[in-house]
Design an enzyme around this catalytic site. Structure first.
Site, mmCIF file in Angstrom:
data_model
loop_
_atom_site.group_PDB
_atom_site.id
_atom_site.type_symbol
_atom_site.label_atom_id
_atom_site.label_comp_id
_atom_site.label_asym_id
_atom_site.label_seq_id
_atom_site.Cartn_x
_atom_site.Cartn_y
_atom_site.Cartn_z
ATOM 1 C CD GLN A 1 -2.928 -1.080 2.322
ATOM 2 O OE1 GLN A 1 -2.689 -1.749 3.311
ATOM 3 N NE2 GLN A 1 -3.993 -0.308 2.238
ATOM 4 C CG HIS B 1 -0.750 -6.238 5.417
ATOM 5 N ND1 HIS B 1 -0.857 -5.406 6.512
ATOM 6 C CD2 HIS B 1 -1.908 -6.072 4.731
ATOM 7 C CE1 HIS B 1 -2.006 -4.759 6.476
ATOM 8 N NE2 HIS B 1 -2.665 -5.141 5.382
ATOM 9 C CG ASN C 1 -3.228 -7.086 8.444
ATOM 10 O OD1 ASN C 1 -3.358 -6.440 9.479
ATOM 11 N ND2 ASN C 1 -4.020 -6.891 7.394
ATOM 12 C CD GLU C 2 -8.030 -6.613 8.263
ATOM 13 O OE1 GLU C 2 -8.644 -6.866 7.199
ATOM 14 O OE2 GLU C 2 -8.053 -5.494 8.802
ATOM 15 C CE1 TYR D 1 -9.756 0.829 9.302
ATOM 16 C CE2 TYR D 1 -9.597 -1.529 9.686
ATOM 17 C CZ TYR D 1 -9.009 -0.332 9.338
ATOM 18 O OH TYR D 1 -7.672 -0.286 9.028
ATOM 19 C CD GLU E 1 -4.982 -2.434 9.634
ATOM 20 O OE1 GLU E 1 -6.095 -2.204 9.095
ATOM 21 O OE2 GLU E 1 -4.122 -3.168 9.121
ATOM 22 C CD1 TRP F 1 -6.206 2.351 7.315
ATOM 23 C CD2 TRP F 1 -4.404 1.114 7.842
ATOM 24 N NE1 TRP F 1 -5.625 1.959 6.145
ATOM 25 C CE2 TRP F 1 -4.516 1.198 6.442
ATOM 26 C CE3 TRP F 1 -3.343 0.401 8.375
ATOM 27 C CZ2 TRP F 1 -3.618 0.569 5.584
ATOM 28 C CZ3 TRP F 1 -2.460 -0.218 7.531
ATOM 29 C CH2 TRP F 1 -2.605 -0.135 6.139
ATOM 30 C CD GLU G 1 -6.979 1.714 2.569
ATOM 31 O OE1 GLU G 1 -7.557 0.613 2.603
ATOM 32 O OE2 GLU G 1 -6.220 2.105 3.472
ATOM 33 C CG PHE H 1 -8.536 4.552 5.474
ATOM 34 C CD1 PHE H 1 -9.274 4.253 6.617
ATOM 35 C CD2 PHE H 1 -8.949 4.006 4.268
ATOM 36 C CE1 PHE H 1 -10.388 3.438 6.559
ATOM 37 C CE2 PHE H 1 -10.064 3.185 4.193
ATOM 38 C CZ PHE H 1 -10.789 2.893 5.346
#
Length: 551
Positions: free
Chosen positions: A52, A156, A201-202, A363, A433, A482, A489, A498
């Protein structure tokens, strides 16, 4: 239980609500949140991810990643047809970026390593990139010199494309061996200075967007007749985008569970390697970061309450429960059945307890209700037998932000924290985040775009509810914004912003300018008399020429 009864009431199973006469008392309390409300050793930082922000997609010997291949070969998969070829040029601008972090008063920077930048051929036998390792060494050293703690994410979402082509990436169990090898190189090269590691990550986003919704590479998932419902689900979390017209069909009823299983094993093996060979001498900690859009029952019916629990199980519990208990959530075992892989006895022992801390990316939240409909085909999206909505009785769950999936629901972070303490053995938690976006309105001048009061309020309110959770004994140790900068994104490209730092994409120099939220964070984290941030132009004429393509 009653918390600050003149402001807020939170009872078990209920939504936090204002009890003041007009809500102004609660609002003013949130606006008065300050650094001293948190412990002195509480970590405040900001986060980014390699694809990113870095750019330099083929510099320094870097190999091609899955995201390089996807965005360059299928630009229609990104909402604004952009890519991360340059991103925000962090690879060349990291020294200036560290200065920005220092000025903001940040004490930590969470960033990810690019697997193909370190191992261009995907594995050790094809060689380690000295330039790639040097870049991260230089970044780590610059951070430490600025008294900023590096928090490193090993993966990530950017796997070497060569491994994707060779055996299907995370869809094949061979990836576990390659991930172990890659992780150990990271520990060996950087672990003498890095004390906080995050393996993944996620993994939920990587799995569901890539192998169910088809919005992320390798763009596998649904069949044409599934598109309407899948499009809805694809937008429920950050990064989801439009579906590709020509994406590769897979099996959304089996593949996501295989991918998730391999990701969990990658995580567990990496933790085992770190604990066995490096942790004692290097003195660091290691964990995993997961995401959760909190599922709030649509009604008070038991059916909807159970559905909300399943919704949380199928998102957060899918990856957290195994590392805590060694097993998948009971609801997933029940509803997915034989399509859900099983851990062997040896794997269960390896996976259970494979964390020193748990990272949470939060989020937004959603209303969830029971869906008794029997689906005609197997799919992750229907396996939980839930329906989600951002409205209850035509009233939104919160104000909508820039993305259609992001509704501002600050009390959701409180619900997540309290639930995790209760269900997952009171873990050490970092909010890795938390942030909000705005549409990238190109008609605005840069001066106008710096006015981001929505972001200030978002962080104020989430910190307020996070502090409430901590007052109830939730063991939260840190909070990461974040994002530090506007950036690429994922499927949304550069269409949303963001960052607390504005990035000027139009001028070709990727100039960083502090938004109002950056100034707020500066004041929150430092003394009021601190030197203000300045909007300074780039210093490197060579960089400007390179980005313009001139000589």
């Amino acid at each position: 239980m009653d918390i600050q009864s003149n402001v807020l009431t939170i009872t078990s199973g209920s939504t936090p609500t204002d009890t003041s006469s007009n809500g102004q008392a609660a609002k003013s309390t949130k606006e008065r949140i300050k650094r001293s409300d948190f412990p002195s050793d509480f970590v405040f930082g900001a986060a980014t991810a390699s694809y990113q922000v870095e750019g330099a997609w083929n510099e320094g010997g870097k190999g091609m990643s899955n995201w390089d291949y996807f965005t360059q070969s299928q630009p229609g998969g990104i909402s604004d047809f952009s890519n991360g070829t340059i991103a925000i040029d962090h690879y060349n601008m990291f020294k200036d970026d560290v200065v920005v972090m220092k000025k903001l008063g940040l004490k930590a920077y969470r960033f990810s390593l690019s697997w193909p930048r370190i191992l261009p051929g995907g594995r050790l036998c094809h060689g380690v990139s000295k330039e790639g390792v040097q870049f991260y060494n230089d970044l780590i050293d610059a951070l430490l010199a600025a008294d900023i703690e590096p928090y490193i994410t090993i993966f990530h979402w950017d796997i070497p494309q060569c491994l994707q082509l060779e055996y299907g990436g995370f869809l094949h169990e061979r990836v576990v061996k390659d991930f172990i090898e890659y992780s150990e190189i990271c520990f060996w090269e950087f672990g003498d200075r890095v004390k906080y590691w995050i393996t993944l990550n996620e993994p939920w986003s990587f799995t569901v967007q890539g192998y169910v919704a088809g919005a992320f590479p390798p763009n596998r998932g649904v069949t044409p007749k599934d598109t309407e419902e899948t499009q809805k689900h694809a937008r429920l979390h950050r990064g989801g985008g439009k579906l590709l017209a020509a994406f590769k069909y897979g099996n959304p009823g089996t593949e996501p569970y295989k991918v998730a299983h391999n990701l969990i094993l990658c995580h567990a093996h990496a933790v085992d390697i770190y604990r066995t060979k490096y942790q004692e001498s290097q003195g660091g900690k290691i964990g995993i970061t997961n995401c959760i859009s909190w599922n709030e029952p649509l009604t008070d019916s038991q059916e909807d309450k159970d559905a909300a629990t399943r919704g949380n199980d199928f998102m957060l519990g899918w990856f957290v429960e195994p590392v805590v208990t060694g097993e998948y959530p009971e609801s997933m075992i029940k509803y997915v059945g034989d399509r859900l892989p099983k851990f062997s006895e040896k794997e269960e022992k390896l996976v259970k307890g494979s964390y020193d801390f748990l990272g949470i990316n939060y989020y937004t939240s959603t209303y969830t209700s029971d869906d008794p409909t029997k689906p005609t085909t197997d799919s992750y999206f229907t396996d939980s037998h839930t329906k989600t909505s951002h409205e209850r009785n035509k009233v939104p769950i919160g104000a909508q932000a820039g993305s259609d999936w992001l509704y501002i629901v600050p009390w959701g972070i409180y619900r997540v924290m309290v639930d995790m303490k209760k269900r997952y053995n009171d873990p050490v938690i970092y909010i890795t985040e938390n942030g909000v976006d705005e549409v990238n309105d190109k008609s605005k001048t840069s001066t106008e775009a710096l006015k981001d009061d929505i972001r200030i309020h978002y962080h104020q309110e989430h910190l307020y509810y996070l502090k409430l959770a901590m007052d109830q004994g939730v063991n939260v140790k840190g909070y990461f914004i974040w994002s530090l900068f506007d950036n690429f994104e994922w499927a949304a490209g550069f269409s949303v912003r963001f960052g607390v730092m504005y990035v000027d994409y139009a001028n070709g120099r990727y100039t960083r300018l502090p938004k109002r939220s950056a100034v707020w964070w500066r004041n929150f984290l430092t003394k009021p008399t601190a030197v203000p941030l300045k909007n300074e132009p780039e210093k490197s004429e060579d960089r400007r020429k390179r980005l313009r393509g001139s000589t």
